[in-house]
Design a protein around this motif. Structure first.
Motif, PDB file in Angstrom:
ATOM      1  N   LEU A   9       0.809  -1.221   0.000  1.00  0.00           N
ATOM      2  CA  LEU A   9       0.000   0.000   0.000  1.00  0.00           C
ATOM      3  C   LEU A   9       0.841   1.269   0.000  1.00  0.00           C
ATOM      4  N   GLN A  10       2.147   1.107   0.215  1.00  0.00           N
ATOM      5  CA  GLN A  10       3.085   2.229   0.278  1.00  0.00           C
ATOM      6  C   GLN A  10       2.646   3.271   1.307  1.00  0.00           C
ATOM      7  N   TYR A  11       2.154   2.760   2.416  1.00  0.00           N
ATOM      8  CA  TYR A  11       1.706   3.606   3.518  1.00  0.00           C
ATOM      9  C   TYR A  11       2.866   3.809   4.477  1.00  0.00           C
ATOM     10  N   LYS A  12       3.204   5.050   4.734  1.00  0.00           N
ATOM     11  CA  LYS A  12       4.331   5.374   5.614  1.00  0.00           C
ATOM     12  C   LYS A  12       3.792   5.906   6.938  1.00  0.00           C
ATOM     13  N   GLU A  13       4.219   5.281   8.014  1.00  0.00           N
ATOM     14  CA  GLU A  13       3.786   5.682   9.348  1.00  0.00           C
ATOM     15  C   GLU A  13       4.891   5.305  10.321  1.00  0.00           C
ATOM     16  N   SER A  14       5.191   6.202  11.242  1.00  0.00           N
ATOM     17  CA  SER A  14       6.266   5.924  12.190  1.00  0.00           C
ATOM     18  C   SER A  14       5.835   4.930  13.270  1.00  0.00           C
ATOM     19  N   ASN A  15       4.547   4.869  13.559  1.00  0.00           N
ATOM     20  CA  ASN A  15       4.050   3.918  14.557  1.00  0.00           C
ATOM     21  C   ASN A  15       3.662   2.616  13.864  1.00  0.00           C
ATOM     22  N   PRO A  16       4.132   1.480  14.352  1.00  0.00           N
ATOM     23  CA  PRO A  16       3.775   0.207  13.723  1.00  0.00           C
ATOM     24  C   PRO A  16       2.312  -0.149  13.980  1.00  0.00           C
ATOM     25  N   TYR A  17       1.723  -0.856  13.036  1.00  0.00           N
ATOM     26  CA  TYR A  17       0.356  -1.345  13.193  1.00  0.00           C
ATOM     27  C   TYR A  17       0.333  -2.407  14.282  1.00  0.00           C
ATOM     28  N   GLN A  18      -0.614  -2.305  15.197  1.00  0.00           N
ATOM     29  CA  GLN A  18      -0.740  -3.283  16.271  1.00  0.00           C
ATOM     30  C   GLN A  18      -2.123  -3.911  16.216  1.00  0.00           C
ATOM     31  N   ILE A  19      -2.155  -5.225  16.179  1.00  0.00           N
ATOM     32  CA  ILE A  19      -3.442  -5.914  16.153  1.00  0.00           C
ATOM     33  C   ILE A  19      -4.134  -5.758  17.499  1.00  0.00           C
ATOM     34  N   PHE A  20      -3.418  -6.028  18.562  1.00  0.00           N
ATOM     35  CA  PHE A  20      -3.950  -5.879  19.911  1.00  0.00           C
ATOM     36  C   PHE A  20      -3.053  -4.915  20.674  1.00  0.00           C
ATOM     37  N   SER A  21      -3.665  -4.019  21.406  1.00  0.00           N
ATOM     38  CA  SER A  21      -2.884  -3.076  22.188  1.00  0.00           C
ATOM     39  C   SER A  21      -3.531  -2.913  23.555  1.00  0.00           C
ATOM     40  N   SER A  22      -2.901  -3.475  24.566  1.00  0.00           N
ATOM     41  CA  SER A  22      -3.445  -3.321  25.916  1.00  0.00           C
ATOM     42  C   SER A  22      -3.374  -1.858  26.349  1.00  0.00           C
ATOM     43  N   GLU A  23      -2.370  -1.136  25.862  1.00  0.00           N
ATOM     44  CA  GLU A  23      -2.256   0.285  26.198  1.00  0.00           C
ATOM     45  C   GLU A  23      -3.451   1.063  25.639  1.00  0.00           C
ATOM     46  N   ALA A  24      -3.789   0.823  24.378  1.00  0.00           N
ATOM     47  CA  ALA A  24      -4.940   1.509  23.780  1.00  0.00           C
ATOM     48  C   ALA A  24      -6.223   1.134  24.506  1.00  0.00           C
ATOM     49  N   HIS A  25      -6.345  -0.129  24.866  1.00  0.00           N
ATOM     50  CA  HIS A  25      -7.542  -0.580  25.581  1.00  0.00           C
ATOM     51  C   HIS A  25      -7.667   0.125  26.927  1.00  0.00           C
ATOM     52  N   MET A  26      -6.565   0.278  27.623  1.00  0.00           N
ATOM     53  CA  MET A  26      -6.592   0.931  28.935  1.00  0.00           C
ATOM     54  C   MET A  26      -6.928   2.419  28.814  1.00  0.00           C
ATOM     55  N   LEU A  27      -6.533   3.046  27.715  1.00  0.00           N
ATOM     56  CA  LEU A  27      -6.764   4.479  27.534  1.00  0.00           C
ATOM     57  C   LEU A  27      -8.118   4.799  26.894  1.00  0.00           C
ATOM     58  N   TRP A  28      -8.780   3.785  26.350  1.00  0.00           N
ATOM     59  CA  TRP A  28     -10.044   4.010  25.635  1.00  0.00           C
ATOM     60  C   TRP A  28     -11.135   4.457  26.606  1.00  0.00           C
ATOM     61  N   ASP A  29     -11.934   5.416  26.189  1.00  0.00           N
ATOM     62  CA  ASP A  29     -13.031   5.914  27.019  1.00  0.00           C
ATOM     63  C   ASP A  29     -14.302   5.131  26.700  1.00  0.00           C
ATOM     64  N   PHE A  30     -14.640   4.181  27.552  1.00  0.00           N
ATOM     65  CA  PHE A  30     -15.840   3.376  27.377  1.00  0.00           C
ATOM     66  C   PHE A  30     -17.039   3.974  28.116  1.00  0.00           C
ATOM     67  N   SER A  31     -16.867   5.135  28.739  1.00  0.00           N
ATOM     68  CA  SER A  31     -17.898   5.660  29.634  1.00  0.00           C
ATOM     69  C   SER A  31     -19.284   5.806  29.003  1.00  0.00           C
ATOM     70  N   PRO A  32     -19.410   6.169  27.727  1.00  0.00           N
ATOM     71  CA  PRO A  32     -20.780   6.294  27.213  1.00  0.00           C
ATOM     72  C   PRO A  32     -21.549   4.971  27.177  1.00  0.00           C
TER      73      PRO A  32
END
Length: 119
Positions: A9-32
């Motif tokens: 896809l020739q997609y350039k991004e400094s952050n690698p793609y992560q299938i699962f991220s416990s960090e993202a899950h912990m930071l996600w706002d589920f409050s609604p």
């Protein structure tokens, strides 16, 4: 996935793609929706009323226990939409569970249905 993103896809991004991220899950706002039934009806209805040309294709697996097809059928029957907008909603049930597309014959059928939907 990272290899596919960069080479194919020739997609350039400094952050690698992560299938699962416990960090993202912990930071996600589920409050609604925390500890509640997630009711998408008002959001979908609003989107369709704002954009009357919006088309929705719902795919279900007959044996899906995470998002049962009969629940989706019920939800879409309950949308308070003008009759002429109801034809913008298509729903199809496939043999399989939550990831029904893992079955080759179902995947072929789904592809054919998606091509028809997009054209």
């Amino acid at each position: 996935m990272n290899d596919y993103l960069v080479k194919e896809l020739q997609y350039k991004e400094s952050n690698p793609y992560q299938i699962f991220s416990s960090e993202a899950h912990m930071l996600w706002d589920f409050s609604p929706v925390s500890f509640k039934f997630l009711n998408i009806k008002p959001f979908l209805r609003q989107a369709m009323m704002v954009n009357p040309e919006l088309k929705v294709f719902v795919i279900n697996g007959y044996y899906d226990l995470a998002t049962p097809f009969f629940n989706n059928e019920y939800i879409f029957q309950q949308l308070d939409l003008p009759e002429e907008m109801r034809e913008n909603i298509s729903m199809k049930n496939y043999v399989g569970g939550h990831m029904m597309y893992l079955d080759l014959s179902t995947r072929k059928e789904l592809r054919k249905d998606l091509e028809k939907f997009y054209n």
